[in-house]
Design an enzyme around this catalytic site. Structure first.
Site, mmCIF file in Angstrom:
data_model
loop_
_atom_site.group_PDB
_atom_site.id
_atom_site.type_symbol
_atom_site.label_atom_id
_atom_site.label_comp_id
_atom_site.label_asym_id
_atom_site.label_seq_id
_atom_site.Cartn_x
_atom_site.Cartn_y
_atom_site.Cartn_z
ATOM 1 N N GLN A 10 0.842 -1.193 0.000
ATOM 2 C CA GLN A 10 0.000 0.000 0.000
ATOM 3 C C GLN A 10 0.876 1.240 0.000
ATOM 4 O O GLN A 10 1.830 1.342 0.780
ATOM 5 C CB GLN A 10 -0.936 0.041 1.202
ATOM 6 C CG GLN A 10 -1.947 1.189 1.091
ATOM 7 C CD GLN A 10 -2.804 1.360 2.327
ATOM 8 O OE1 GLN A 10 -2.303 1.724 3.384
ATOM 9 N NE2 GLN A 10 -4.101 1.117 2.199
ATOM 10 N N CYS B 195 -6.507 7.443 5.985
ATOM 11 C CA CYS B 195 -5.863 7.775 7.252
ATOM 12 C C CYS B 195 -6.529 8.979 7.916
ATOM 13 O O CYS B 195 -6.609 10.051 7.310
ATOM 14 C CB CYS B 195 -4.383 8.076 7.030
ATOM 15 S SG CYS B 195 -3.503 8.429 8.563
ATOM 16 N N LYS C 51 -8.269 2.374 -1.243
ATOM 17 C CA LYS C 51 -8.950 2.205 0.047
ATOM 18 C C LYS C 51 -9.239 3.594 0.604
ATOM 19 O O LYS C 51 -8.343 4.436 0.664
ATOM 20 C CB LYS C 51 -8.102 1.410 1.029
ATOM 21 C CG LYS C 51 -8.831 1.106 2.349
ATOM 22 C CD LYS C 51 -8.063 0.060 3.171
ATOM 23 C CE LYS C 51 -8.860 -0.318 4.416
ATOM 24 N NZ LYS C 51 -8.698 0.669 5.497
ATOM 25 N N ASP D 288 -15.649 -3.085 11.433
ATOM 26 C CA ASP D 288 -16.364 -3.908 12.414
ATOM 27 C C ASP D 288 -16.474 -5.369 11.992
ATOM 28 O O ASP D 288 -17.517 -6.003 12.170
ATOM 29 C CB ASP D 288 -17.756 -3.340 12.706
ATOM 30 C CG ASP D 288 -17.700 -1.985 13.395
ATOM 31 O OD1 ASP D 288 -16.612 -1.613 13.867
ATOM 32 O OD2 ASP D 288 -18.740 -1.305 13.452
ATOM 33 N N GLY E 92 -9.102 -5.637 9.420
ATOM 34 C CA GLY E 92 -8.034 -4.916 10.084
ATOM 35 C C GLY E 92 -7.877 -5.370 11.515
ATOM 36 O O GLY E 92 -7.330 -6.444 11.796
ATOM 37 N N ARG E 93 -8.409 -4.572 12.450
ATOM 38 C CA ARG E 93 -8.194 -4.835 13.874
ATOM 39 C C ARG E 93 -8.705 -6.202 14.320
ATOM 40 O O ARG E 93 -8.213 -6.752 15.310
ATOM 41 C CB ARG E 93 -8.871 -3.732 14.697
ATOM 42 C CG ARG E 93 -8.245 -2.357 14.531
ATOM 43 C CD ARG E 93 -9.083 -1.294 15.239
ATOM 44 N NE ARG E 93 -10.395 -1.132 14.606
ATOM 45 C CZ ARG E 93 -11.464 -0.643 15.232
ATOM 46 N NH1 ARG E 93 -11.375 -0.286 16.510
ATOM 47 N NH2 ARG E 93 -12.608 -0.505 14.592
#
Length: 384
Positions: free
Chosen positions: A80, A111, A153, A216, A238-239
């Site tokens: 990326q 970001c 993204k 989520d 992601g998380r």
């Protein structure tokens, strides 16, 4: 014999075919070569390296070249790029594509970090339509002769009053991107609240290129629900995978119609931590590798019964021998704790008012003063 049915067809990005339409989101300090390998050992998908700034790559800094390095068996190779100057982004993508350093390039416009948005970068940038168009077009033009697909993204916009994702999606599609990923939050939300999956559905209706949903996704069931509710062509995680690289095994099973899920006891978690440590040391060296591993400990141990002193010691571990001793001291016979190990992890917090250049919202076109200020936004930060 059990028969399974694929929930979604393979994700096609130009010449690439991703059989399991799952993407690991680039996360600074997390999705390095070691973590990507660990995830690949558990499941299938497209694993994106940590974000690299276009300026650093053009200058060929050692750290930027390390970030985009891949294992010999890593395929497809994905990186990326972040940047605010079309010429610099184009030059960076040309280096990646012409020198065969990756098979896929993603562009970061998500970001929300104030030190980036205050200069007009990151999630603030798509507001300036002409600049966004120029950057995406430059990247696609640089990659196309080498058959390297480019994706974008982004977030929904700056805040609820300044949404950009539908127009930015159309611009990116017209510029020739292979897919668009949407983190269904605004910059103002940061990582707080609930992602608005209805925005992913609207973007899917708006575009012809594949649309990937992000936000989520804490379990395979969340991914299935997102696909059902939005019609998206794949998901970006992601998380949700922090401290749970086996989530990719769950996702692969779910997307191929299997109910099988990984539910590790603490012994299996400890073995994964040990494997992660080995890979980090091989990639970054003993000192930096163990230091970088520390942040993962709380994620790995979420929901398991581990004393506070033991947790603190693991969060300060500095050698492999020390790690082995600490892991051996855990109650390794603990089974999977269920709900306490699920759900949110990583950064969250509350909404934050976006920090923007003065007058940024007055126009969606870029003037000379803003163009000069944007040069200062190319910092080694990530997010989205």
């Amino acid at each position: 014999m059990t028969t399974t049915t694929d929930l979604l067809p393979p994700l096609r990005l130009g010449p690439l075919t991703i059989d399991t339409p799952v993407v690991l989101a680039p996360m600074a300090g997390v999705t390095n070569r070691a973590f990507r390998k660990l995830c690949r050992e558990h499941g299938a998908g497209l694993y994106v390296a940590e974000m690299v700034t276009s300026r650093a790559l053009v200058e060929r800094t050692p750290e930027s070249l390390r970030i985009i390095a891949h294992d010999p068996d890593e395929t497809p190779r994905s990186v990326q790029v972040y940047g605010v100057d079309p010429a610099t982004v184009g030059a960076a993508v040309r280096i990646i594509a012409a020198e065969d350093r990756a098979d896929h390039v993603d562009l970061n416009f998500g970001c929300p970090v104030p030190k980036v948005t205050r200069r007009g970068g990151g999630a603030a940038l798509p507001w300036k339509r002409d600049l966004f168009t120029s950057i995406v077009s430059a990247a696609v033009a640089a990659a196309a002769p080498h058959g390297v697909p480019v994706t974008v993204k982004m977030r929904m916009g700056i805040d609820d009053e300044h949404l950009t994702y539908l127009e930015a999606g159309r611009i990116a599609q017209d510029a020739g991107v292979a897919a668009v990923a949407l983190h269904a939050r605004t910059a103002a939300q940061h990582y707080s609240g609930t992602a608005d999956w209805t925005a992913i559905a609207r973007l899917k209706e708006h575009l012809d290129v594949p649309v990937l949903g992000n936000g989520d996704l804490w379990s395979a069931e969340d991914a299935l629900a997102m696909v059902a509710q939005t019609g998206c062509d794949g998901v970006v995680v992601g998380r949700g995978c922090q401290g749970r690289p086996w989530l990719f095994a769950d996702l692969a099973a779910a997307f191929h119609g299997s109910p099988q899920r990984v539910r590790p006891g603490l012994r299996e978690v400890a073995a994964t931590i040990r494997r992660h440590a080995e890979l980090m040391i091989a990639d970054l060296g003993p000192e930096r590798g163990m230091r970088e591993l520390r942040k993962h400990m709380a994620w790995y141990l979420k929901g398991y019964v581990v004393g506070g002193e033991h947790r603190r010691a693991l969060a300060m571990v500095s050698t492999l021998d020390e790690l082995d001793a600490l892991l051996a001291g855990l109650d390794l016979d603990q089974p999977y704790p269920g709900e306490p190990a699920e759900g949110h992890r990583g950064r969250g917090g509350g909404p934050k008012r976006p920090v923007l250049p003065e007058g940024w919202l007055a126009s969606q076109t870029l003037d000379a003063d803003f163009r000069r200020a944007l040069d200062e936004a190319e910092l080694s930060v990530s997010g989205g």
